[in-house]
Design a protein around this motif. Structure first.
Motif, PDB file in Angstrom:
ATOM      1  N   ASP A 179      -6.407 -32.115   9.897  1.00 24.56           N
ATOM      2  CA  ASP A 179      -5.763 -33.356   9.477  1.00 24.56           C
ATOM      3  C   ASP A 179      -6.334 -33.873   8.154  1.00 24.56           C
ATOM      4  OD1 ASP A 179      -4.237 -33.189  11.715  1.00 24.56           O
ATOM      5  OD2 ASP A 179      -5.152 -34.863  12.783  1.00 24.56           O
ATOM      6  N   ALA A 180      -7.633 -33.702   7.952  1.00 30.52           N
ATOM      7  CA  ALA A 180      -8.219 -34.126   6.689  1.00 30.52           C
ATOM      8  C   ALA A 180      -7.634 -33.333   5.523  1.00 30.52           C
ATOM      9  CB  ALA A 180      -9.736 -33.957   6.729  1.00 30.52           C
ATOM     10  N   LEU A 181      -7.446 -32.019   5.728  1.00 27.08           N
ATOM     11  CA  LEU A 181      -6.924 -31.171   4.660  1.00 27.08           C
ATOM     12  C   LEU A 181      -5.436 -31.385   4.417  1.00 27.08           C
ATOM     13  CD1 LEU A 181      -8.807 -27.843   5.424  1.00 27.08           C
ATOM     14  CD2 LEU A 181      -9.096 -29.289   3.407  1.00 27.08           C
ATOM     15  N   THR A 182      -4.674 -31.655   5.483  1.00 25.03           N
ATOM     16  CA  THR A 182      -3.224 -31.785   5.324  1.00 25.03           C
ATOM     17  C   THR A 182      -2.797 -33.206   4.968  1.00 25.03           C
ATOM     18  OG1 THR A 182      -2.972 -32.120   7.721  1.00 25.03           O
ATOM     19  CG2 THR A 182      -2.738 -29.867   6.886  1.00 25.03           C
ATOM     20  N   LYS A 183      -3.525 -34.205   5.456  1.00 23.58           N
ATOM     21  CA  LYS A 183      -3.123 -35.587   5.215  1.00 23.58           C
ATOM     22  C   LYS A 183      -3.876 -36.237   4.053  1.00 23.58           C
ATOM     23  CE  LYS A 183      -1.744 -36.350  10.019  1.00 23.58           C
ATOM     24  NZ  LYS A 183      -0.312 -36.505   9.718  1.00 23.58           N
ATOM     25  N   HIS A 184      -5.037 -35.680   3.698  1.00 19.99           N
ATOM     26  CA  HIS A 184      -5.833 -36.254   2.609  1.00 19.99           C
ATOM     27  C   HIS A 184      -6.364 -35.151   1.688  1.00 19.99           C
ATOM     28  CE1 HIS A 184      -5.991 -40.214   4.660  1.00 19.99           C
ATOM     29  NE2 HIS A 184      -6.048 -39.483   5.766  1.00 19.99           N
ATOM     30  N   PRO A 185      -5.523 -34.223   1.265  1.00 22.51           N
ATOM     31  CA  PRO A 185      -6.032 -33.123   0.430  1.00 22.51           C
ATOM     32  C   PRO A 185      -6.567 -33.604  -0.917  1.00 22.51           C
ATOM     33  CG  PRO A 185      -3.634 -33.125   0.432  1.00 22.51           C
ATOM     34  CD  PRO A 185      -4.061 -34.111   1.486  1.00 22.51           C
ATOM     35  N   GLY A 186      -5.917 -34.623  -1.495  1.00 26.75           N
ATOM     36  CA  GLY A 186      -6.382 -35.133  -2.773  1.00 26.75           C
ATOM     37  C   GLY A 186      -7.785 -35.712  -2.676  1.00 26.75           C
ATOM     38  N   SER A 187      -8.064 -36.391  -1.563  1.00 29.09           N
ATOM     39  CA  SER A 187      -9.394 -36.962  -1.370  1.00 29.09           C
ATOM     40  C   SER A 187     -10.440 -35.879  -1.197  1.00 29.09           C
ATOM     41  CB  SER A 187      -9.396 -37.901  -0.155  1.00 29.09           C
ATOM     42  OG  SER A 187      -8.564 -39.023  -0.378  1.00 29.09           O
ATOM     43  N   VAL A 188     -10.119 -34.849  -0.397  1.00 33.04           N
ATOM     44  CA  VAL A 188     -11.071 -33.763  -0.157  1.00 33.04           C
ATOM     45  C   VAL A 188     -11.429 -33.058  -1.459  1.00 33.04           C
ATOM     46  CG1 VAL A 188     -11.398 -31.510   0.933  1.00 33.04           C
ATOM     47  CG2 VAL A 188     -10.404 -33.390   2.247  1.00 33.04           C
ATOM     48  N   PHE A 189     -10.419 -32.643  -2.203  1.00 33.23           N
ATOM     49  CA  PHE A 189     -10.688 -31.850  -3.404  1.00 33.23           C
ATOM     50  C   PHE A 189     -11.141 -32.716  -4.586  1.00 33.23           C
ATOM     51  CE2 PHE A 189      -7.938 -29.077  -0.849  1.00 33.23           C
ATOM     52  CZ  PHE A 189      -8.799 -27.980  -0.760  1.00 33.23           C
ATOM     53  N   GLY A 190     -10.713 -33.981  -4.600  1.00 31.48           N
ATOM     54  CA  GLY A 190     -11.242 -34.890  -5.607  1.00 31.48           C
ATOM     55  C   GLY A 190     -12.726 -35.144  -5.391  1.00 31.48           C
ATOM     56  N   ALA A 191     -13.121 -35.313  -4.124  1.00 28.75           N
ATOM     57  CA  ALA A 191     -14.535 -35.488  -3.800  1.00 28.75           C
ATOM     58  C   ALA A 191     -15.327 -34.240  -4.169  1.00 28.75           C
ATOM     59  CB  ALA A 191     -14.698 -35.802  -2.317  1.00 28.75           C
ATOM     60  N   ALA A 192     -14.759 -33.070  -3.902  1.00 34.38           N
ATOM     61  CA  ALA A 192     -15.436 -31.819  -4.240  1.00 34.38           C
ATOM     62  C   ALA A 192     -15.659 -31.710  -5.747  1.00 34.38           C
ATOM     63  CB  ALA A 192     -14.626 -30.630  -3.737  1.00 34.38           C
ATOM     64  N   GLY A 193     -14.636 -32.011  -6.512  1.00 29.86           N
ATOM     65  CA  GLY A 193     -14.759 -31.922  -7.964  1.00 29.86           C
ATOM     66  C   GLY A 193     -15.767 -32.904  -8.526  1.00 29.86           C
ATOM     67  N   ALA A 194     -15.798 -34.109  -7.961  1.00 32.39           N
ATOM     68  CA  ALA A 194     -16.736 -35.116  -8.458  1.00 32.39           C
ATOM     69  C   ALA A 194     -18.177 -34.732  -8.166  1.00 32.39           C
ATOM     70  CB  ALA A 194     -16.417 -36.473  -7.830  1.00 32.39           C
ATOM     71  N   PHE A 195     -18.384 -34.015  -7.073  1.00 31.68           N
ATOM     72  CA  PHE A 195     -19.752 -33.702  -6.663  1.00 31.68           C
ATOM     73  C   PHE A 195     -20.368 -32.525  -7.425  1.00 31.68           C
ATOM     74  CE2 PHE A 195     -22.720 -31.797  -3.362  1.00 31.68           C
ATOM     75  CZ  PHE A 195     -23.745 -32.693  -3.623  1.00 31.68           C
ATOM     76  N   ILE A 196     -19.552 -31.697  -8.036  1.00 31.66           N
ATOM     77  CA  ILE A 196     -20.086 -30.484  -8.673  1.00 31.66           C
ATOM     78  C   ILE A 196     -21.212 -30.805  -9.648  1.00 31.66           C
ATOM     79  CG2 ILE A 196     -19.549 -28.520 -10.147  1.00 31.66           C
ATOM     80  CD1 ILE A 196     -16.725 -28.549  -9.046  1.00 31.66           C
ATOM     81  N   VAL A 197     -21.055 -31.837 -10.455  1.00 35.19           N
ATOM     82  CA  VAL A 197     -22.059 -32.134 -11.473  1.00 35.19           C
ATOM     83  C   VAL A 197     -23.380 -32.564 -10.841  1.00 35.19           C
ATOM     84  CG1 VAL A 197     -21.406 -34.567 -11.753  1.00 35.19           C
ATOM     85  CG2 VAL A 197     -22.503 -33.335 -13.632  1.00 35.19           C
ATOM     86  N   ILE A 198     -23.329 -33.220  -9.686  1.00 33.78           N
ATOM     87  CA  ILE A 198     -24.565 -33.667  -9.034  1.00 33.78           C
ATOM     88  C   ILE A 198     -25.417 -32.462  -8.662  1.00 33.78           C
ATOM     89  CG2 ILE A 198     -25.510 -34.875  -7.037  1.00 33.78           C
ATOM     90  CD1 ILE A 198     -23.085 -36.669  -7.032  1.00 33.78           C
ATOM     91  N   ASN A 199     -24.809 -31.491  -8.009  1.00 31.85           N
ATOM     92  CA  ASN A 199     -25.555 -30.294  -7.637  1.00 31.85           C
ATOM     93  C   ASN A 199     -25.972 -29.477  -8.857  1.00 31.85           C
ATOM     94  OD1 ASN A 199     -25.902 -30.405  -4.889  1.00 31.85           O
ATOM     95  ND2 ASN A 199     -24.901 -28.463  -4.501  1.00 31.85           N
ATOM     96  N   THR A 200     -25.105 -29.453  -9.867  1.00 25.56           N
ATOM     97  CA  THR A 200     -25.421 -28.696 -11.079  1.00 25.56           C
ATOM     98  C   THR A 200     -26.690 -29.225 -11.735  1.00 25.56           C
ATOM     99  OG1 THR A 200     -23.109 -28.127 -11.497  1.00 25.56           O
ATOM    100  CG2 THR A 200     -24.604 -28.058 -13.368  1.00 25.56           C
ATOM    101  N   VAL A 201     -26.773 -30.535 -11.908  1.00 29.99           N
ATOM    102  CA  VAL A 201     -27.967 -31.136 -12.506  1.00 29.99           C
ATOM    103  C   VAL A 201     -29.206 -30.754 -11.709  1.00 29.99           C
ATOM    104  CG1 VAL A 201     -29.176 -33.316 -12.918  1.00 29.99           C
ATOM    105  CG2 VAL A 201     -26.794 -33.078 -13.583  1.00 29.99           C
ATOM    106  N   PHE A 202     -29.115 -30.941 -10.414  1.00 29.99           N
ATOM    107  CA  PHE A 202     -30.282 -30.768  -9.570  1.00 29.99           C
ATOM    108  C   PHE A 202     -30.809 -29.338  -9.608  1.00 29.99           C
ATOM    109  CE2 PHE A 202     -32.933 -31.342  -5.876  1.00 29.99           C
ATOM    110  CZ  PHE A 202     -33.243 -32.702  -5.922  1.00 29.99           C
TER     111      PHE A 202
END
Length: 438
Positions: free
Chosen positions: A231-254
């Motif tokens: 349900d998270a993937l089908t009803k809120h895909p933009g939120s899931v993948f938007g959150a994923a994209g936003a987080f990439i830089v955090i892990n990259t820095v670290f």
């Protein structure tokens, strides 16, 4: 809740317990990264050239990140179905077993190819465990938080990351003082085996926690869903993948700083291992203060403005960071690492927990937030591997690493602009109406 526990006191206890658990989990996860940079190329890949050995070691390191989305799926499903607390206990126990096991694996000289195979298998278990840990820890803190304090309380489990790094860096700094022969033969194993004591403490604290009141209300109302990940993937895909994209830089820095940066600075520039680790240690201590500071700031000015400021700072500071390191000046090295890790990273990491929690309704919150976080974590965690290949290709030049970091910061900033925090009332469970299927 005991008779003497006020709601605010209970909120503080939960946040503290979440902090203790995440500290232990991240300590376990980070000591592997340090060992991958300093030990594993020589111990598990001795037949390779130094550059190829590092690349092989970082490949095993990347396995943990590849496993994190799987952990987010499994623990997210059951966290939304049977409870946040149970998943926190299981993830901590699994992480502890894997980490202690790593400290017992013989080197390539003793058991041949089985040595790196065992390390990879245990790293995979670590990845699954940490993939399930984050969602439960931050949701327990956010969903117990007093009104208007969700940013602050949600940031407290996030402090477990720099605290875990402080402990792991301190542990390796201590054993790295040993002669190289002793360090490579048995000294590096001590931080792994010491995890057993930390795990016991973490489990005792977590077993005493109360379940999230939001989940308890949702469960009593029969509002849980059968397949929250779907349900998270089908009803809120933009939120899931938007959150994923936003987080990439955090892990990259670290990880670009603490793993590849450590290896590059010590092996190519000749900077003393202890000096670089000390800079990381100081930056991590500063993060312990700035992460909750920026989490609390997000309660006042909003989640996205604080996060965006951090992404912009990282993009602008990417090249200066490596220029400062290349001076080989200790004060300038400290300055570069403190700015990028002590300020830039916490501006994003502080408000991240509450931002991701507010993107999903309670019935899908563990699954949705975990998926976004862990997919982004996997992609960001692979960056040191890509950057390592760039170093080999461009003869150890720093500019490809700086360009990669700046580009990822821009991508994460653009991803941030696509997401919205639509479920900011953390105490209500009626958000599920019309949003999820039963």
């Amino acid at each position: 809740m005991s008779a003497v526990d006020t709601p605010r006191r209970q909120s503080s206890k939960v946040a503290f317990a979440s902090l203790i658990g995440t500290t232990v989990e991240w300590y376990d996860f980070y000591i592997y990264g340090t060992a991958a940079a300093l030990v594993f190329p020589k111990l598990f890949f001795p037949a390779f050239s130094p550059g190829a050995g590092l690349l092989a070691a970082l490949s095993t390191y990347a396995v943990g990140f590849a496993a994190r989305p799987l952990g987010g799926i499994v623990f997210g499903h059951y966290g939304d179905r049977v409870g946040r607390k149970k998943m926190l206990v299981i993830s901590l126990f699994a992480m502890g077993l894997a980490t202690v096991g790593m400290g017992l694996v013989p080197g390539f000289a003793e058991i041949g190819i089985m040595a790196p195979i065992l390390i990879v298998a245990l790293r995979f278990i670590q990845g699954i465990a940490v993939g399930g840990e984050w969602g439960g820890a931050v949701l327990m803190a956010v969903e117990h938080a007093p009104p208007g304090k969700a940013g602050l309380y949600g940031s407290l489990p996030q402090v477990g990351s720099p605290l875990g790094l402080v402990l792991s860096t301190a542990a390796f700094s201590a054993v790295s003082a040993l002669p190289d022969k002793d360090f490579l033969s048995w000294g590096w194993r001590i931080p792994f085996l010491a995890s057993a004591l930390l795990i016991i403490v973490g489990l005792i604290v977590r077993l005493r926690l109360m379940e999230s009141p939001v989940f308890a209300q949702m469960q009593s109302a029969g509002a849980t869903v059968r397949l929250p990940v779907r349900d998270a993937l089908t009803k809120h895909p933009g939120s899931v993948f938007g959150a994923a994209g936003a987080f990439i830089v955090i892990n990259t820095v670290f990880y670009l700083v603490t793993v590849l940066g450590l290896s590059w600075a010590t092996s190519h520039l000749g900077i003393a291992r202890g000096t670089f680790l000390a800079a990381v240690l100081v930056a991590s201590l500063i993060m312990c203060c700035t992460v909750p500071l920026f989490g609390a700031l997000s309660d006042r000015v909003g989640r996205r403005p604080v996060f965006a400021t951090g992404a912009i700072l990282v993009a602008l500071f990417a090249f200066p960071l490596f220029w400062l390191i290349e001076t080989k000046s200790t004060p300038l090295l400290f300055l570069g690492i403190i700015v990028i890790m002590g300020i830039g990273h916490p501006l994003m990491y502080g408000p991240q927990a509450v931002l991701y929690s507010e993107m999903f309704p309670p019935a899908l919150r563990y699954s949705g937030a975990s998926l976004g976080y862990q997919i982004g974590g996997m992609l960001g965690g692979l960056v040191p591997l890509v950057a390592s290949a760039l170093l080999i290709t461009y003869d150890q030049a720093s500019w490809p690493m700086a360009a990669l970091l700046a580009a990822i910061a821009v991508i994460s900033l653009l991803s941030l602009l696509t997401i919205r925090a639509r479920y900011a009332d953390h105490t209500r469970t009626d958000h599920t109406a019309g949003e999820v299927s039963s």
